[in-house]
Motif scaffolding. Sequence first.
Motif, PDB file in Angstrom:
ATOM      1  N   LEU A  52     -49.365  46.356  13.286  1.00  0.00           N
ATOM      2  CA  LEU A  52     -47.752  46.880  13.975  1.00  0.00           C
ATOM      3  C   LEU A  52     -46.973  47.031  13.758  1.00  0.00           C
ATOM      4  N   ASP A  53     -46.376  45.455  12.873  1.00  0.00           N
ATOM      5  CA  ASP A  53     -45.123  44.943  12.081  1.00  0.00           C
ATOM      6  C   ASP A  53     -45.146  45.599  11.064  1.00  0.00           C
ATOM      7  N   GLY A  54     -46.327  45.666  10.482  1.00  0.00           N
ATOM      8  CA  GLY A  54     -46.535  45.743   9.242  1.00  0.00           C
ATOM      9  C   GLY A  54     -47.328  47.575   8.550  1.00  0.00           C
ATOM     10  N   GLY A  55     -46.856  48.549   9.680  1.00  0.00           N
ATOM     11  CA  GLY A  55     -46.862  49.740  10.053  1.00  0.00           C
ATOM     12  C   GLY A  55     -48.568  50.075   9.040  1.00  0.00           C
ATOM     13  N   GLU A  56     -49.367  49.738   9.463  1.00  0.00           N
ATOM     14  CA  GLU A  56     -50.977  50.024   9.293  1.00  0.00           C
ATOM     15  C   GLU A  56     -50.956  51.774   9.639  1.00  0.00           C
ATOM     16  N   GLN A  57     -51.549  52.161   8.769  1.00  0.00           N
ATOM     17  CA  GLN A  57     -51.797  53.555   9.392  1.00  0.00           C
ATOM     18  C   GLN A  57     -53.290  53.633   9.095  1.00  0.00           C
ATOM     19  N   TYR A  58     -54.512  52.896   8.767  1.00  0.00           N
ATOM     20  CA  TYR A  58     -55.158  53.395   8.636  1.00  0.00           C
ATOM     21  C   TYR A  58     -56.026  52.194   9.324  1.00  0.00           C
ATOM     22  N   GLY A  59     -57.932  51.928   9.651  1.00  0.00           N
ATOM     23  CA  GLY A  59     -58.401  50.559  10.073  1.00  0.00           C
ATOM     24  C   GLY A  59     -58.366  50.296  11.582  1.00  0.00           C
ATOM     25  N   ILE A  60     -59.358  49.459  11.768  1.00  0.00           N
ATOM     26  CA  ILE A  60     -59.144  48.839  13.185  1.00  0.00           C
ATOM     27  C   ILE A  60     -58.552  47.716  13.048  1.00  0.00           C
ATOM     28  N   TRP A  61     -57.437  47.562  13.578  1.00  0.00           N
ATOM     29  CA  TRP A  61     -56.690  46.377  13.960  1.00  0.00           C
ATOM     30  C   TRP A  61     -56.617  46.369  15.440  1.00  0.00           C
ATOM     31  N   GLY A  62     -56.978  44.503  16.120  1.00  0.00           N
ATOM     32  CA  GLY A  62     -56.437  44.282  17.072  1.00  0.00           C
ATOM     33  C   GLY A  62     -57.097  44.749  18.039  1.00  0.00           C
ATOM     34  N   GLY A  63     -58.448  45.551  17.241  1.00  0.00           N
ATOM     35  CA  GLY A  63     -59.067  46.967  18.673  1.00  0.00           C
ATOM     36  C   GLY A  63     -58.915  48.000  18.533  1.00  0.00           C
ATOM     37  N   LEU A  64     -57.739  48.559  18.371  1.00  0.00           N
ATOM     38  CA  LEU A  64     -57.312  49.716  18.348  1.00  0.00           C
ATOM     39  C   LEU A  64     -56.831  50.229  16.565  1.00  0.00           C
ATOM     40  N   ASP A  65     -57.583  51.669  17.212  1.00  0.00           N
ATOM     41  CA  ASP A  65     -57.529  52.783  15.988  1.00  0.00           C
ATOM     42  C   ASP A  65     -56.295  53.329  15.286  1.00  0.00           C
ATOM     43  N   PRO A  66     -56.098  53.922  14.366  1.00  0.00           N
ATOM     44  CA  PRO A  66     -54.597  54.293  13.621  1.00  0.00           C
ATOM     45  C   PRO A  66     -53.628  54.969  15.339  1.00  0.00           C
ATOM     46  N   GLU A  67     -54.503  55.948  15.854  1.00  0.00           N
ATOM     47  CA  GLU A  67     -54.006  57.186  16.744  1.00  0.00           C
ATOM     48  C   GLU A  67     -53.592  56.015  18.062  1.00  0.00           C
ATOM     49  N   GLU A  68     -54.425  55.284  18.566  1.00  0.00           N
ATOM     50  CA  GLU A  68     -54.190  54.482  19.080  1.00  0.00           C
ATOM     51  C   GLU A  68     -52.869  53.640  18.959  1.00  0.00           C
ATOM     52  N   ARG A  69     -53.056  53.390  17.853  1.00  0.00           N
ATOM     53  CA  ARG A  69     -52.119  52.439  17.392  1.00  0.00           C
ATOM     54  C   ARG A  69     -50.499  53.197  17.506  1.00  0.00           C
ATOM     55  N   ARG A  70     -50.399  54.681  17.090  1.00  0.00           N
ATOM     56  CA  ARG A  70     -49.714  55.566  17.292  1.00  0.00           C
ATOM     57  C   ARG A  70     -49.179  55.528  18.560  1.00  0.00           C
ATOM     58  N   THR A  71     -49.750  55.309  19.456  1.00  0.00           N
ATOM     59  CA  THR A  71     -49.678  55.353  21.114  1.00  0.00           C
ATOM     60  C   THR A  71     -49.166  54.924  21.556  1.00  0.00           C
ATOM     61  N   LEU A  72     -49.365  53.672  21.355  1.00  0.00           N
ATOM     62  CA  LEU A  72     -48.740  52.143  21.690  1.00  0.00           C
ATOM     63  C   LEU A  72     -47.439  52.463  21.439  1.00  0.00           C
ATOM     64  N   LEU A  73     -47.123  52.569  19.848  1.00  0.00           N
ATOM     65  CA  LEU A  73     -46.079  52.413  19.115  1.00  0.00           C
ATOM     66  C   LEU A  73     -44.876  53.707  20.189  1.00  0.00           C
ATOM     67  N   ARG A  74     -45.071  54.964  20.266  1.00  0.00           N
ATOM     68  CA  ARG A  74     -44.628  55.359  21.644  1.00  0.00           C
ATOM     69  C   ARG A  74     -43.851  55.151  22.665  1.00  0.00           C
ATOM     70  N   ARG A  75     -44.999  55.206  22.793  1.00  0.00           N
ATOM     71  CA  ARG A  75     -44.791  54.402  24.382  1.00  0.00           C
ATOM     72  C   ARG A  75     -43.778  53.126  24.861  1.00  0.00           C
ATOM     73  N   LYS A  76     -43.649  52.585  23.520  1.00  0.00           N
ATOM     74  CA  LYS A  76     -43.196  51.489  23.347  1.00  0.00           C
ATOM     75  C   LYS A  76     -41.789  51.251  23.538  1.00  0.00           C
ATOM     76  N   ARG A  77     -41.327  52.217  22.193  1.00  0.00           N
ATOM     77  CA  ARG A  77     -39.996  52.859  21.833  1.00  0.00           C
ATOM     78  C   ARG A  77     -40.196  53.925  23.061  1.00  0.00           C
ATOM     79  N   GLN A  78     -40.628  54.871  24.344  1.00  0.00           N
ATOM     80  CA  GLN A  78     -40.164  55.134  24.854  1.00  0.00           C
ATOM     81  C   GLN A  78     -39.256  54.310  26.166  1.00  0.00           C
ATOM     82  N   ARG A  79     -40.317  53.095  26.913  1.00  0.00           N
ATOM     83  CA  ARG A  79     -39.821  52.508  27.429  1.00  0.00           C
ATOM     84  C   ARG A  79     -38.663  51.926  27.105  1.00  0.00           C
ATOM     85  N   MET A  80     -38.102  51.347  25.276  1.00  0.00           N
ATOM     86  CA  MET A  80     -36.727  50.579  25.227  1.00  0.00           C
ATOM     87  C   MET A  80     -36.081  51.814  25.573  1.00  0.00           C
TER      88      MET A  80
END
Length: 83
Positions: A52-80
């Motif tokens: 998330l910090d590095g903006g990884e656009q590809y691969g499985i990281w921490g159990g999440l695929d790119p779309e799941e990471r984008r969704t997580l970031l969107r939700r985090k921004r919405q909460r903020m």
Amino acid sequence: MMQGRDWHEKAKCLNADPDMFYPMPNDWKTIVEAKLICASCPVSAECLEQALDGGEQYGIWGGLDPEERRTLLRRKRQRMRME
């Protein structure tokens, strides 16, 4: 959480084939296998944080695929914005 990059040494994927974590989008079997490794990994939170910090656009990281990471970031921004 572990500081720095020391967490890499404790990763379950350390000796796995790196290609497993960069599957083709519809290679569900490999995606599931990679996510299963992440699910039992003691440092998956650190891995996800790095992606998330590095903006990884590809691969499985921490159990999440790119779309799941984008969704997580969107939700985090919405909460903020709501705070």
